[in-house]
Design an enzyme around this catalytic site. Structure first.
Site, PDB file in Angstrom:
ATOM      1  N   ASP A  37      10.888  80.175  40.425  1.00 13.49           N
ATOM      2  CA  ASP A  37       9.870  81.220  40.240  1.00 13.49           C
ATOM      3  C   ASP A  37       9.783  81.653  38.780  1.00 13.49           C
ATOM      4  O   ASP A  37      10.756  81.559  38.027  1.00 13.49           O
ATOM      5  CB  ASP A  37      10.230  82.425  41.135  1.00 13.49           C
ATOM      6  CG  ASP A  37       9.061  83.369  41.286  1.00 13.49           C
ATOM      7  OD1 ASP A  37       7.903  82.942  41.098  1.00 13.49           O
ATOM      8  OD2 ASP A  37       9.293  84.558  41.603  1.00 13.49           O
ATOM      9  N   ARG A  41       4.387  83.718  34.661  1.00 12.12           N
ATOM     10  CA  ARG A  41       4.695  84.814  33.734  1.00 12.12           C
ATOM     11  C   ARG A  41       5.278  84.266  32.437  1.00 12.12           C
ATOM     12  O   ARG A  41       4.965  84.733  31.348  1.00 12.12           O
ATOM     13  CB  ARG A  41       5.682  85.802  34.384  1.00 12.12           C
ATOM     14  CG  ARG A  41       5.004  86.765  35.347  1.00 12.12           C
ATOM     15  CD  ARG A  41       6.003  87.476  36.213  1.00 12.12           C
ATOM     16  NE  ARG A  41       6.517  86.597  37.241  1.00 12.12           N
ATOM     17  CZ  ARG A  41       7.675  86.750  37.873  1.00 12.12           C
ATOM     18  NH1 ARG A  41       8.474  87.741  37.543  1.00 12.12           N
ATOM     19  NH2 ARG A  41       8.034  85.915  38.815  1.00 12.12           N
ATOM     20  N   ARG A  50      -1.236  79.901  32.974  1.00 14.68           N
ATOM     21  CA  ARG A  50      -0.165  79.754  33.962  1.00 14.68           C
ATOM     22  C   ARG A  50       0.231  78.294  34.196  1.00 14.68           C
ATOM     23  O   ARG A  50       1.410  77.974  34.395  1.00 14.68           O
ATOM     24  CB  ARG A  50      -0.595  80.379  35.308  1.00 14.68           C
ATOM     25  CG  ARG A  50      -0.757  81.891  35.265  1.00 14.68           C
ATOM     26  CD  ARG A  50      -1.261  82.414  36.625  1.00 14.68           C
ATOM     27  NE  ARG A  50      -0.429  81.964  37.721  1.00 14.68           N
ATOM     28  CZ  ARG A  50       0.726  82.527  38.079  1.00 14.68           C
ATOM     29  NH1 ARG A  50       1.161  83.597  37.436  1.00 14.68           N
ATOM     30  NH2 ARG A  50       1.428  82.037  39.073  1.00 14.68           N
ATOM     31  N   HIS A  54       3.929  75.771  34.830  1.00 15.57           N
ATOM     32  CA  HIS A  54       4.292  74.770  35.842  1.00 15.57           C
ATOM     33  C   HIS A  54       4.703  73.464  35.165  1.00 15.57           C
ATOM     34  O   HIS A  54       5.667  72.815  35.563  1.00 15.57           O
ATOM     35  CB  HIS A  54       3.127  74.524  36.810  1.00 15.57           C
ATOM     36  CG  HIS A  54       2.678  75.762  37.537  1.00 15.57           C
ATOM     37  ND1 HIS A  54       3.572  76.633  38.132  1.00 15.57           N
ATOM     38  CD2 HIS A  54       1.444  76.282  37.760  1.00 15.57           C
ATOM     39  CE1 HIS A  54       2.897  77.631  38.682  1.00 15.57           C
ATOM     40  NE2 HIS A  54       1.609  77.447  38.471  1.00 15.57           N
ATOM     41  N   LEU A 148      22.951  62.860  45.990  1.00 16.97           N
ATOM     42  CA  LEU A 148      22.315  64.149  46.292  1.00 16.97           C
ATOM     43  C   LEU A 148      21.087  63.978  47.196  1.00 16.97           C
ATOM     44  O   LEU A 148      20.258  63.101  46.972  1.00 16.97           O
ATOM     45  CB  LEU A 148      21.855  64.789  44.965  1.00 16.97           C
ATOM     46  CG  LEU A 148      21.061  66.096  45.105  1.00 16.97           C
ATOM     47  CD1 LEU A 148      21.971  67.255  45.462  1.00 16.97           C
ATOM     48  CD2 LEU A 148      20.294  66.403  43.819  1.00 16.97           C
ATOM     49  N   GLU A 224      24.996  82.912  50.220  1.00 15.91           N
ATOM     50  CA  GLU A 224      25.212  83.823  49.094  1.00 15.91           C
ATOM     51  C   GLU A 224      23.948  83.762  48.241  1.00 15.91           C
ATOM     52  O   GLU A 224      23.322  82.713  48.120  1.00 15.91           O
ATOM     53  CB  GLU A 224      26.404  83.357  48.247  1.00 15.91           C
ATOM     54  CG  GLU A 224      27.733  83.428  48.956  1.00 15.91           C
ATOM     55  CD  GLU A 224      28.134  84.855  49.300  1.00 15.91           C
ATOM     56  OE1 GLU A 224      27.871  85.761  48.488  1.00 15.91           O
ATOM     57  OE2 GLU A 224      28.705  85.061  50.390  1.00 15.91           O
TER      58      GLU A 224
HETATM   59  C1  IPE Z   1       7.799  81.601  46.037  1.00  9.65           C
HETATM   60  O1  IPE Z   1       7.288  82.131  44.858  1.00  9.65           O
HETATM   61  C2  IPE Z   1       7.239  80.237  46.295  1.00  9.65           C
HETATM   62  C3  IPE Z   1       7.646  79.187  45.373  1.00  9.65           C
HETATM   63  C4  IPE Z   1       8.495  79.302  44.382  1.00  9.65           C
HETATM   64  C5  IPE Z   1       7.055  77.896  45.615  1.00  9.65           C
HETATM   65  P1  IPE Z   1       6.004  83.066  44.836  1.00  9.65           P
HETATM   66  O2  IPE Z   1       5.800  83.447  43.422  1.00  9.65           O
HETATM   67  O3  IPE Z   1       4.870  82.403  45.527  1.00  9.65           O
HETATM   68  O4  IPE Z   1       6.474  84.298  45.738  1.00  9.65           O
HETATM   69  P2  IPE Z   1       6.073  85.835  45.703  1.00  9.65           P
HETATM   70  O5  IPE Z   1       4.571  85.912  45.808  1.00  9.65           O
HETATM   71  O6  IPE Z   1       6.558  86.401  44.410  1.00  9.65           O
HETATM   72  O7  IPE Z   1       6.790  86.425  46.876  1.00  9.65           O
HETATM   73  C1  IPE Z   2       6.690  79.467  40.669  1.00  6.07           C
HETATM   74  O1  IPE Z   2       6.161  80.174  39.609  1.00  6.07           O
HETATM   75  C2  IPE Z   2       5.899  78.222  41.009  1.00  6.07           C
HETATM   76  C3  IPE Z   2       5.130  78.295  42.254  1.00  6.07           C
HETATM   77  C4  IPE Z   2       5.110  79.295  43.079  1.00  6.07           C
HETATM   78  C5  IPE Z   2       4.325  77.143  42.582  1.00  6.07           C
HETATM   79  P1  IPE Z   2       4.955  81.160  39.816  1.00  6.07           P
HETATM   80  O2  IPE Z   2       3.684  80.381  39.740  1.00  6.07           O
HETATM   81  O3  IPE Z   2       5.116  81.959  41.058  1.00  6.07           O
HETATM   82  O4  IPE Z   2       5.061  82.092  38.544  1.00  6.07           O
HETATM   83  P2  IPE Z   2       5.065  83.678  38.516  1.00  6.07           P
HETATM   84  O5  IPE Z   2       6.089  84.130  39.501  1.00  6.07           O
HETATM   85  O6  IPE Z   2       3.687  84.108  38.886  1.00  6.07           O
HETATM   86  O7  IPE Z   2       5.429  84.009  37.120  1.00  6.07           O
HETATM   87 MG    MG Z   3       6.063  83.693  41.488  1.00  6.14          MG
END
Ligand code: IPE
Ligand code: IPE
Ligand code: MG
Length: 265
Positions: A37, A41, A50, A54, A148, A224
């Site tokens: 995640d 941001r 954004r 990725h 793995l 955990e």
């Molecule tokens: C969870 O992250 C899903 C993935 C990392 C694929 P999100 O960014 O979608 O989750 P929320 O919206 O913060 O809960």
């Molecule tokens: C995780 O990063 C990747 C996916 C959910 C696909 P985000 O895209 O959720 O990035 P943030 O959390 O908005 O920064």
């Molecule tokens: Mg996210």
């Protein structure tokens, strides 16, 4: 892990990069689940769209996989796209689908050479058929690998996984193949996307958010949890090893208890 946005980044193979702490030898958690995640941001904070976040996540993921292989982890489950992520803009969804396909195609030989076995966990409806095809080809290519197990959770949702399992079990009961009175935890486990996958020992979420967002609720019931401040593109094998050391220092009781005053009875 630093990476140049948009470029293909070569990461060090397991054992060829930074030195793993000796304390982790033979101490790896069996199953690590990773919520990747903070990509969006991370990019926006740098004035980038954004999608660049990725892209930067690709090298981070490869580095983490190398670190997990080196440490002897058996299962690494990574959350790549949730059943809730369809709520994002059509442009971002389209990017994520296309990019998953591209990453799988260009990294599968490298993962294969690391003896990694790739699995897909998720559901078919809505997922692009070209992504399903790529996941299946990666599964086929790596099916005899013994290192793995990398579980790619794409179009994955924990509640949906349970609903899908319940439907199959209910159909089995109706047809007389399953005795409802004999349903156990093992029956449920057998009907999940990866049957009998071992429980998650350590669940890591990057970017500081402290929730599990529908990731592996059955398998992580006793995991955990570590919530790390780094955004996913900043996470790598060294931060993974740091978190594995934190895990190793935890006291897992699974509901049991030892009286410190009297010792075991
Ligand atoms: C969870 O992250 C899903 C993935 C990392 C694929 P999100 O960014 O979608 O989750 P929320 O919206 O913060 O809960
Ligand atoms: C995780 O990063 C990747 C996916 C959910 C696909 P985000 O895209 O959720 O990035 P943030 O959390 O908005 O920064
Ligand atoms: Mg996210």
């Amino acid at each position: 892990m630093t990476s140049v946005v948009g470029d293909y980044v070569q990461v060090a193979a397991p054992g060829a990069g930074p030195r793993m702490p000796d304390s982790l030898k033979g101490k790896a958690p069996n199953h690590i689940a990773l919520i990747m995640d903070g990509n969006g941001r991370w990019a926006n904070e740098r004035g980038l769209p954004r999608t660049h976040g990725h892209q930067a996540g690709e090298a981070a993921l490869m580095d983490i996989i190398a670190g997990a292989v080196q440490a002897g982890v058996q299962y690494l489950s990574v959350y790549a796209f949730s059943t809730e992520n369809w709520k994002r803009s059509p442009q971002e969804v389209r990017f994520l689908m296309g990019y998953s396909r591209q990453v799988l195609r260009r990294r599968r030989d490298e993962l294969n050479s690391w003896n990694v076995r790739i699995h897909w966990a998720g559901r078919r409806p809505r997922l692009w058929s070209s992504v399903i095809k790529e996941l299946q080809q990666a599964e086929e290519l790596t099916k005899n690998n013994t290192g793995l197990n990398l579980v790619m959770c794409v179009n994955y949702g924990g509640r949906t996984e349970l609903v899908d399992a319940i439907k199959t079990i209910a159909a089995g009961a109706k047809e007389g193949r399953i005795n409802p009175g004999r349903i156990t935890e093992a029956t449920v486990s057998k009907h999940l996307y990866i049957p009998h996958m071992p429980d998650v020992d350590l669940l890591i979420r990057t970017s500081g958010e402290q929730r599990t967002s529908n990731f592996l609720p059955w398998q992580a019931a006793y995991a955990e949890m570590i919530f790390t401040p780094e955004a996913f593109p900043e996470y790598d094998r060294t931060t993974l090893w740091r978190d594995m050391e934190i895990f190793a220092s935890r006291d897992r009781r699974f509901g049991g208890a030892v009286d410190q005053a009297t010792g075991p009875l």
